[in-house]
Design a protein around this motif. Structure first.
Motif, PDB file in Angstrom:
ATOM      1  N   LYS A   1       2.697   1.893  -3.289  1.00  0.00           N
ATOM      2  CA  LYS A   1       1.800   2.421  -4.327  1.00  0.00           C
ATOM      3  C   LYS A   1       1.417   3.875  -4.053  1.00  0.00           C
ATOM      4  O   LYS A   1       1.418   4.702  -4.955  1.00  0.00           O
ATOM      5  N   HIS A   2       1.077   4.180  -2.806  1.00  0.00           N
ATOM      6  CA  HIS A   2       0.516   5.490  -2.476  1.00  0.00           C
ATOM      7  C   HIS A   2       1.501   6.463  -1.834  1.00  0.00           C
ATOM      8  O   HIS A   2       1.237   7.669  -1.831  1.00  0.00           O
ATOM      9  N   ARG A   3       2.585   5.968  -1.259  1.00  0.00           N
ATOM     10  CA  ARG A   3       3.548   6.834  -0.558  1.00  0.00           C
ATOM     11  C   ARG A   3       4.986   6.403  -0.834  1.00  0.00           C
ATOM     12  O   ARG A   3       5.761   6.128   0.088  1.00  0.00           O
TER      13      ARG A   3
ATOM     14  N   HIS B   1       0.842  -1.203   0.000  1.00  0.00           N
ATOM     15  CA  HIS B   1       0.000   0.000   0.000  1.00  0.00           C
ATOM     16  C   HIS B   1       0.874   1.249   0.000  1.00  0.00           C
ATOM     17  O   HIS B   1       0.647   2.187  -0.756  1.00  0.00           O
TER      18      HIS B   1
END
Length: 89
Positions: A17-19, A14
Motif C-alpha cells: 500500500k505505502h511502498r 503495508h
C-alpha cells in the motif's frame, strides 16, 4: 524457503500500500520473501522486548515496531542494517 506468519503478511500488505516500488524492487532482486521474514522476526523480537521485558503498553510498542518497517534495505544500505538491529536467527 522463508515462512511468513500473520505479522509477515501484515508487513507485506503495508508495504504494498505505502511502498509499492520497494516491493517491486525486492521482487526483482528475488529478496522479498527473505526481507519480509527478517522484518517479521525483528519486529516480533522487538515487540516481545518492549511489551514483556520493558512492560510498555502494547499499542505504543506496536507503533514503534511499525516505524522500524520503514528502515529497509536498499542498494545503498545492506540488509544487515535492517531496522537498525542485527538479526539473530
Amino acid at each position: 524457503m522463508y515462512e511468513r506468519n500473520r505479522l509477515g503478511q501484515m508487513i507485506l500488505e503495508h508495504w504494498q500500500k505505502h511502498r509499492p516500488q520497494m516491493v517491486e524492487e525486492l521482487q526483482t532482486a528475488n529478496q522479498l520473501d527473505q526481507t519480509i521474514y527478517e522484518v517479521q522476526e525483528t519486529t516480533g523480537d522487538l515487540l516481545y522486548e518492549l511489551v514483556s521485558v520493558q512492560k510498555m503498553d502494547y499499542q505504543a510498542a506496536w507503533e514503534i515496531a511499525m516505524r522500524k518497517w520503514a528502515l529497509l534495505p536498499s542498494p545503498a544500505r545492506p540488509q544487515s542494517s535492517l531496522a537498525g538491529t542485527p538479526t539473530s536467527r
